[in-house]
Design a protein around this motif. Structure first.
Motif, PDB file in Angstrom:
ATOM      1  N   THR A  75       0.832  -1.210   0.000  1.00 17.93           N
ATOM      2  CA  THR A  75       0.000   0.000   0.000  1.00 17.93           C
ATOM      3  C   THR A  75       0.862   1.254   0.000  1.00 17.93           C
ATOM      4  O   THR A  75       0.568   2.230  -0.706  1.00 17.93           O
ATOM      5  CB  THR A  75      -0.930  -0.002   1.217  1.00 17.93           C
ATOM      6  OG1 THR A  75      -0.166  -0.133   2.421  1.00 17.93           O
ATOM      7  CG2 THR A  75      -1.940  -1.141   1.136  1.00 17.93           C
ATOM      8  N   MET A 132       2.278   1.689  -3.428  1.00 16.13           N
ATOM      9  CA  MET A 132       1.292   2.177  -4.396  1.00 16.13           C
ATOM     10  C   MET A 132       1.107   3.681  -4.243  1.00 16.13           C
ATOM     11  O   MET A 132       0.986   4.414  -5.244  1.00 16.13           O
ATOM     12  CB  MET A 132      -0.029   1.439  -4.201  1.00 16.13           C
ATOM     13  CG  MET A 132       0.052  -0.044  -4.551  1.00 16.13           C
ATOM     14  SD  MET A 132      -1.435  -0.987  -4.155  1.00 16.13           S
ATOM     15  CE  MET A 132      -2.499  -0.508  -5.523  1.00 16.13           C
ATOM     16  N   ILE A 173      -5.578   1.469 -11.485  1.00 16.47           N
ATOM     17  CA  ILE A 173      -4.644   0.353 -11.293  1.00 16.47           C
ATOM     18  C   ILE A 173      -4.712  -0.501 -12.551  1.00 16.47           C
ATOM     19  O   ILE A 173      -5.692  -1.204 -12.806  1.00 16.47           O
ATOM     20  CB  ILE A 173      -5.020  -0.475 -10.050  1.00 16.47           C
ATOM     21  CG1 ILE A 173      -5.039   0.402  -8.805  1.00 16.47           C
ATOM     22  CG2 ILE A 173      -4.049  -1.644  -9.871  1.00 16.47           C
ATOM     23  CD1 ILE A 173      -5.590  -0.292  -7.574  1.00 16.47           C
ATOM     24  N   HIS A 207      -2.194  -5.715 -11.336  1.00 11.69           N
ATOM     25  CA  HIS A 207      -1.791  -6.034  -9.967  1.00 11.69           C
ATOM     26  C   HIS A 207      -1.752  -7.555  -9.829  1.00 11.69           C
ATOM     27  O   HIS A 207      -2.743  -8.243 -10.070  1.00 11.69           O
ATOM     28  CB  HIS A 207      -2.771  -5.454  -8.945  1.00 11.69           C
ATOM     29  CG  HIS A 207      -2.281  -5.602  -7.533  1.00 11.69           C
ATOM     30  ND1 HIS A 207      -1.686  -4.568  -6.848  1.00 11.69           N
ATOM     31  CD2 HIS A 207      -2.270  -6.661  -6.686  1.00 11.69           C
ATOM     32  CE1 HIS A 207      -1.341  -4.967  -5.636  1.00 11.69           C
ATOM     33  NE2 HIS A 207      -1.687  -6.251  -5.519  1.00 11.69           N
ATOM     34  N   LEU A 259       0.321   1.785 -12.002  1.00 12.31           N
ATOM     35  CA  LEU A 259      -0.732   2.786 -11.885  1.00 12.31           C
ATOM     36  C   LEU A 259      -0.680   3.731 -13.081  1.00 12.31           C
ATOM     37  O   LEU A 259       0.401   4.073 -13.593  1.00 12.31           O
ATOM     38  CB  LEU A 259      -0.552   3.616 -10.609  1.00 12.31           C
ATOM     39  CG  LEU A 259      -0.585   2.890  -9.247  1.00 12.31           C
ATOM     40  CD1 LEU A 259      -0.338   3.905  -8.138  1.00 12.31           C
ATOM     41  CD2 LEU A 259      -1.907   2.188  -9.048  1.00 12.31           C
ATOM     42  N   TYR A 307       5.051  -0.433  -9.223  1.00 11.79           N
ATOM     43  CA  TYR A 307       5.359  -0.604  -7.805  1.00 11.79           C
ATOM     44  C   TYR A 307       5.570  -2.085  -7.531  1.00 11.79           C
ATOM     45  O   TYR A 307       5.103  -2.955  -8.276  1.00 11.79           O
ATOM     46  CB  TYR A 307       4.233  -0.058  -6.928  1.00 11.79           C
ATOM     47  CG  TYR A 307       2.883  -0.686  -7.208  1.00 11.79           C
ATOM     48  CD1 TYR A 307       2.490  -1.889  -6.616  1.00 11.79           C
ATOM     49  CD2 TYR A 307       2.001  -0.090  -8.120  1.00 11.79           C
ATOM     50  CE1 TYR A 307       1.265  -2.464  -6.897  1.00 11.79           C
ATOM     51  CE2 TYR A 307       0.766  -0.666  -8.405  1.00 11.79           C
ATOM     52  CZ  TYR A 307       0.406  -1.855  -7.787  1.00 11.79           C
ATOM     53  OH  TYR A 307      -0.800  -2.435  -8.077  1.00 11.79           O
TER      54      TYR A 307
END
Length: 529
Positions: free
Chosen positions: A97, A100, A302, A305, A340, A353
């Motif tokens: 998190t 991100m 996003i 992921h 992102l 990330y």
């Protein structure tokens, strides 16, 4: 003159009848005693064989239960490793998190650069008016939003770092639980080995054949060797040829494969599925901040992921994502990565990330390091070659492809001797070969009669049988109901016990170990079957 002669002859004949009658009574008594003794011997021999069968089967049941316990406990260890992967997955999700947010901050730095690039020609144009150039203002605001994302990222990284000690304790507790399971396996193994030596069966002998001798130690040694050859990862050696222990690395691979197969789906694969890149396992409030709330207008998307957690070979993302065989399980790790795409005003930005969390024998690591505050120690799924008091290891079934050796499934042998002669049932209710009070039909304490007959000399008639012996063979076998072809293993509790006939080689080995050389020679001469 004749009457006295006839009377004398009659008197002599009556004396012969008395002698013959006494002799017949003696023979009848001896026959009855022999009959009773034979019946007693047959009864005791039946009891002895039943006791031997019960002992062999009981030892096999104890060993089958031990095998099933090893299967359950091995599954518990695999579940502990799977739980470790879940812990690392949670820690990786917590750590990602912050990354991100950091990627979103980088996106808005890119947007600020675009806005300032648009601002420069505008300010050079007198018609535009530098004081009112919106792109310059947008660039400044984009930098401010980038700062908000960055501060939020540092806060989340700090929260992850604050959980690192709790995470470390959880990993260490699971590792200690595995050590405790190992100790319980060793306890069960020790009890089983003692039982196979003939111990722990005193009550069985007391009820079934109280006068039987203890099982010979050499027969118990055969049982111990059968156990050692059926298992690997223990300190019990296997003396049979062709039953070598597989290398530690091979057993590591077995446990690692089982542990990874037992992972929860979320730990194994962290993405949304269904064609959407949105990581639904993350907090919805966090996702709202990331995509909408912090930037105020437009949105951050996003675009991808993915993540996984597993027991693997090395602390690297490539090892976590690899599907290659031969994984020895030296490291527990998790990784999460994605990208992102941000749209705001007249600019766009894109950044990736990633985060990685590992536990290994060197204290583990975090990537990036700002979420790491402690040591995550993990010694590997098979740290030692044999299951000693500490160190991760597991007891595995040592198989063979030889059908004549029942594919490695262990046998149990029982052998007992007993004097089948007179026993003292009157005084104590238990049998004793050195009885002082005989059974009611005993002629004397020696069980023999001495006879003297004129010129023939003296003779002795023995009415007691000698020693009797009995042996039995049992096997511990694997059978999964509905699937008899499934290979024996120590991950599924389908081990059972049964009695079965001897082969010539087995009978010879047991009789030789028991010291019964004559019977062993007869068994060896028997045709193979």
């Amino acid at each position: 003159m004749r009457r006295p002669v006839r009377q004398a002859l009659a008197r002599r004949q009556r004396g012969q009848a008395l002698v013959l009658g006494a002799l017949c009574m003696l023979m009848l008594a001896l026959t009855m005693a022999a009959s009773f003794n034979l019946s007693q011997a047959l009864h005791e021999k039946i009891r002895l064989q039943q006791h031997t069968d019960a002992s062999a089967y009981s030892m096999a049941v104890v060993e089958a239960r031990a095998m099933n316990y090893f299967a359950y406990s091995n599954r518990a260890m695999a579940a502990a490793y799977a739980a470790m992967t879940s812990l690392h997955a949670y820690m990786s999700a917590m750590s990602v998190t912050g990354e991100m947010m950091k990627a979103a901050s980088s996106n808005f730095q890119q947007i600020a650069g675009i806005e300032f690039a648009l601002c420069a020609p505008c300010c050079c144009n007198k018609a535009c008016g530098c004081a009112t150039c919106k792109h310059c203002l947008h660039g400044i605001k984009a930098l401010s939003i980038s700062g908000k994302f960055s501060r939020q990222g540092r806060s989340l990284a700090s929260s992850a770092s604050g959980l690192d000690s709790t995470f470390e304790s959880a990993v260490n507790d699971l590792d200690r639980m595995i050590d405790a399971i190992h100790l319980s396996q060793l306890s069960v193994l020790a009890f089983t080995a003692n039982t196979l030596r003939g111990e722990n069966l005193a009550r069985l002998r007391e009820v079934n054949a109280p006068s039987a001798q203890a099982m010979p130690a050499a027969v118990g040694a055969i049982n111990i060797n059968e156990l050692g050859c059926a298992l690997e990862g223990t300190l019990i050696p296997c003396l049979a040829n062709g039953r070598d222990q597989t290398p530690r690395t091979n057993r590591s691979q077995i446990m690692t494969e089982v542990a990874n197969a037992a992972r929860p789906p979320w730990a194994a694969r962290r993405d949304s599925g269904g064609g959407s890149a949105l990581p639904l396992h993350l907090n919805p409030s966090f996702l709202m901040d990331l995509q909408f709330d912090i930037q105020g207008e437009d949105m951050t998307v996003i675009t991808s992921h993915k993540g996984t957690a597993k027991v693997t070979d090395s602390a690297s993302a490539g090892s976590l994502r690899s599907t290659a065989s031969g994984n020895e399980g030296l490291v527990v790790g998790a990784e999460e990565h994605g990208s992102l795409f941000s749209v705001w005003k007249d600019g766009v930005g894109s950044s990736s990330y990633s985060t990685e969390v590992y536990s290994d024998s060197n204290g583990g690591s975090h990537k990036p390091g700002r979420a790491h505050s402690g040591n995550h120690d993990f010694e590997g799924v098979q740290a030692q070659n044999s299951c000693v008091a500490s160190g991760n290891c597991f007891i595995n079934f040592r198989s063979t492809d030889d059908k004549d050796k029942d594919f490695g499934q262990p046998h149990l042998f029982a052998y007992f001797r007993q004097d089948l002669g007179l026993f003292d049932y009157l005084t104590s209710g238990t049998a004793s070969a050195s009885a002082t009070t005989e059974v009611p039909w005993a002629l004397n304490s020696s069980g023999s009669v001495a006879v003297t007959h004129g010129d023939q000399g003296e003779g002795k008639v023995d009415l007691l049988p000698g020693q009797g012996a009995a042996m039995s063979n049992a096997m511990v076998y694997y059978h999964r109901p509905g699937n008899w072809r499934e290979h024996p293993n120590l991950f599924k509790p389908y081990w059972r016990a049964k009695l079965q006939p001897f082969t010539t080689a087995e009978a010879t080995a047991v009789l030789s170990a028991a010291g019964d050389s004559d019977a062993a020679a007869l068994a060896a001469a028997a045709p193979p079957h």
